[in-house]
Design a protein around this motif. Sequence first.
Motif, mmCIF file in Angstrom:
data_model
loop_
_atom_site.group_PDB
_atom_site.id
_atom_site.type_symbol
_atom_site.label_atom_id
_atom_site.label_comp_id
_atom_site.label_asym_id
_atom_site.label_seq_id
_atom_site.Cartn_x
_atom_site.Cartn_y
_atom_site.Cartn_z
ATOM 1 N N LEU A 71 0.829 -1.233 0.240
ATOM 2 C CA LEU A 71 0.081 -0.429 0.582
ATOM 3 C C LEU A 71 1.105 0.778 -0.073
ATOM 4 N N GLN A 72 2.647 1.618 0.483
ATOM 5 C CA GLN A 72 2.782 2.143 0.910
ATOM 6 C C GLN A 72 3.676 2.610 -0.393
ATOM 7 N N ALA A 73 4.048 1.602 -0.982
ATOM 8 C CA ALA A 73 4.167 1.661 -2.059
ATOM 9 C C ALA A 73 3.316 1.814 -3.713
ATOM 10 N N GLU A 74 2.297 1.591 -3.521
ATOM 11 C CA GLU A 74 1.683 2.268 -4.066
ATOM 12 C C GLU A 74 1.434 3.130 -3.898
ATOM 13 N N ARG A 75 1.300 3.731 -2.773
ATOM 14 C CA ARG A 75 0.770 5.451 -2.500
ATOM 15 C C ARG A 75 1.551 6.500 -2.912
ATOM 16 N N ALA A 76 3.082 6.032 -2.750
ATOM 17 C CA ALA A 76 3.891 6.611 -3.578
ATOM 18 C C ALA A 76 4.095 5.966 -4.757
ATOM 19 N N LYS A 77 3.683 5.342 -5.964
ATOM 20 C CA LYS A 77 3.584 5.750 -7.335
ATOM 21 C C LYS A 77 2.584 6.271 -7.587
ATOM 22 N N LEU A 78 1.546 6.641 -6.783
ATOM 23 C CA LEU A 78 0.986 7.152 -6.509
ATOM 24 C C LEU A 78 0.597 8.969 -7.192
ATOM 25 N N ALA A 79 1.932 9.313 -6.127
ATOM 26 C CA ALA A 79 1.873 10.348 -6.027
ATOM 27 C C ALA A 79 3.238 10.945 -7.235
ATOM 28 N N THR A 80 4.094 9.544 -7.410
ATOM 29 C CA THR A 80 5.184 9.955 -8.525
ATOM 30 C C THR A 80 4.411 10.388 -10.212
ATOM 31 N N ASP A 81 3.491 9.645 -9.947
ATOM 32 C CA ASP A 81 2.221 10.001 -11.508
ATOM 33 C C ASP A 81 1.888 11.496 -11.594
ATOM 34 N N GLN A 82 1.268 11.519 -10.747
ATOM 35 C CA GLN A 82 0.485 12.786 -10.355
ATOM 36 C C GLN A 82 1.222 14.328 -10.293
ATOM 37 N N LYS A 83 2.879 13.873 -10.015
ATOM 38 C CA LYS A 83 3.528 14.957 -10.407
ATOM 39 C C LYS A 83 4.113 15.041 -11.951
ATOM 40 N N ASP A 84 4.573 13.071 -12.519
ATOM 41 C CA ASP A 84 4.667 13.359 -13.729
ATOM 42 C C ASP A 84 3.208 14.401 -14.718
ATOM 43 N N PHE A 85 2.327 14.197 -14.117
ATOM 44 C CA PHE A 85 0.948 13.933 -15.400
ATOM 45 C C PHE A 85 0.910 15.407 -15.054
ATOM 46 N N LEU A 86 0.547 16.321 -14.165
ATOM 47 C CA LEU A 86 0.955 17.452 -14.055
ATOM 48 C C LEU A 86 2.054 17.564 -14.426
ATOM 49 N N ALA A 87 3.637 17.549 -14.260
ATOM 50 C CA ALA A 87 4.225 18.566 -15.128
ATOM 51 C C ALA A 87 4.302 18.326 -17.115
ATOM 52 N N MET A 88 3.221 17.343 -17.405
ATOM 53 C CA MET A 88 3.479 16.612 -18.321
ATOM 54 C C MET A 88 2.096 17.536 -19.367
ATOM 55 N N LYS A 89 1.534 17.924 -18.340
ATOM 56 C CA LYS A 89 0.330 18.924 -18.566
ATOM 57 C C LYS A 89 0.609 20.166 -18.914
ATOM 58 N N ASN A 90 1.643 20.624 -17.755
ATOM 59 C CA ASN A 90 1.998 21.537 -18.590
ATOM 60 C C ASN A 90 2.794 22.349 -18.857
ATOM 61 N N GLN A 91 3.585 21.134 -20.056
ATOM 62 C CA GLN A 91 4.459 20.974 -20.774
ATOM 63 C C GLN A 91 3.220 21.226 -22.185
ATOM 64 N N THR A 92 2.496 20.010 -21.781
ATOM 65 C CA THR A 92 1.555 20.179 -22.627
ATOM 66 C C THR A 92 0.733 21.755 -23.545
ATOM 67 N N ALA A 93 0.506 22.599 -22.183
ATOM 68 C CA ALA A 93 -0.416 23.848 -22.688
ATOM 69 C C ALA A 93 1.105 25.052 -23.388
ATOM 70 N N ALA A 94 2.253 24.393 -22.345
ATOM 71 C CA ALA A 94 3.431 25.033 -23.142
ATOM 72 C C ALA A 94 3.476 25.469 -25.278
ATOM 73 N N GLU A 95 3.980 23.582 -24.174
ATOM 74 C CA GLU A 95 3.624 23.636 -26.358
ATOM 75 C C GLU A 95 2.778 24.040 -27.401
ATOM 76 N N ARG A 96 1.643 24.046 -26.688
ATOM 77 C CA ARG A 96 -0.057 24.262 -27.486
ATOM 78 C C ARG A 96 0.306 25.998 -27.703
ATOM 79 N N ALA A 97 0.464 26.468 -26.223
ATOM 80 C CA ALA A 97 0.407 28.084 -26.642
ATOM 81 C C ALA A 97 1.280 28.699 -27.547
ATOM 82 N N GLU A 98 2.868 27.806 -27.474
ATOM 83 C CA GLU A 98 3.688 28.215 -29.014
ATOM 84 C C GLU A 98 3.777 27.679 -30.155
ATOM 85 N N LEU A 99 2.627 26.605 -30.396
ATOM 86 C CA LEU A 99 1.797 26.190 -31.414
ATOM 87 C C LEU A 99 1.042 26.859 -31.993
ATOM 88 N N ASP A 100 0.147 27.867 -30.591
ATOM 89 C CA ASP A 100 -0.767 29.145 -31.408
ATOM 90 C C ASP A 100 -0.261 30.019 -31.705
#
Length: 202
Positions: free
Chosen positions: A65-94
């Motif tokens: 359970l602790q490992a799954e929680r840590a993995k979930l936190a890492t996945d959420q962090k990576d998702f937010l980073a990817m979301k911000n990168q996608t938004a920046a790339e979309r703005a640059e593309l526009d």
Amino acid sequence: MKFLGSGLGIAILAALVHVGTLLGVLVPGLKTLVEPDIVLPKKTDLPPRIWSFKTEAVDLLISELQAERAKLATDQKDFLAMKNQTAAERAELDKLRTEIKALRDEIDLRIVEVEERELKNLKTLAQTYAAMNPAQAVTIFREMEENMVVKVLSMMKTTVVGPILGEMAKAPDRPGSEGMAKRAARITDKLRLLKPVKKENA
């Protein structure tokens, strides 16, 4: 001794013996009545609670359970980073799309296209203006729409176009209007980018 020998002494002695005997019999019974023997049940140990002890299976589950929680936190962090990168790339593309559109619009303004149905009239106008003095032609071209000037000049020979553009470059500027030399330079650029005759669909 005389007291014990008298009748009164014997009576008192007998009374005391009687009272003593009576107390000897009754006191143990009274003690039993006053303080009855109460047998308390033996204290027994309460059964252990379910989670009051640990086992290997529980430890393993907690670790997973602790490992799954840590993995979930890492996945959420990576998702937010990817979301911000996608938004920046979309703005640059526009931004790039807007710049391309502006460049295309600018090119469209610079490129003049002659259609097939215009050819006859353009050739007639070209012959007319070619027969004029360059200064007279420039006076008319000053009032004409720029792309139309380009189309007319494209129908003329270069030996005729050269003197007209030269005259246009040295024509006096009007107050509050664009200089003729600048307009002549732009017309020259449009003549260079002129598209071939566009044939109409049959």
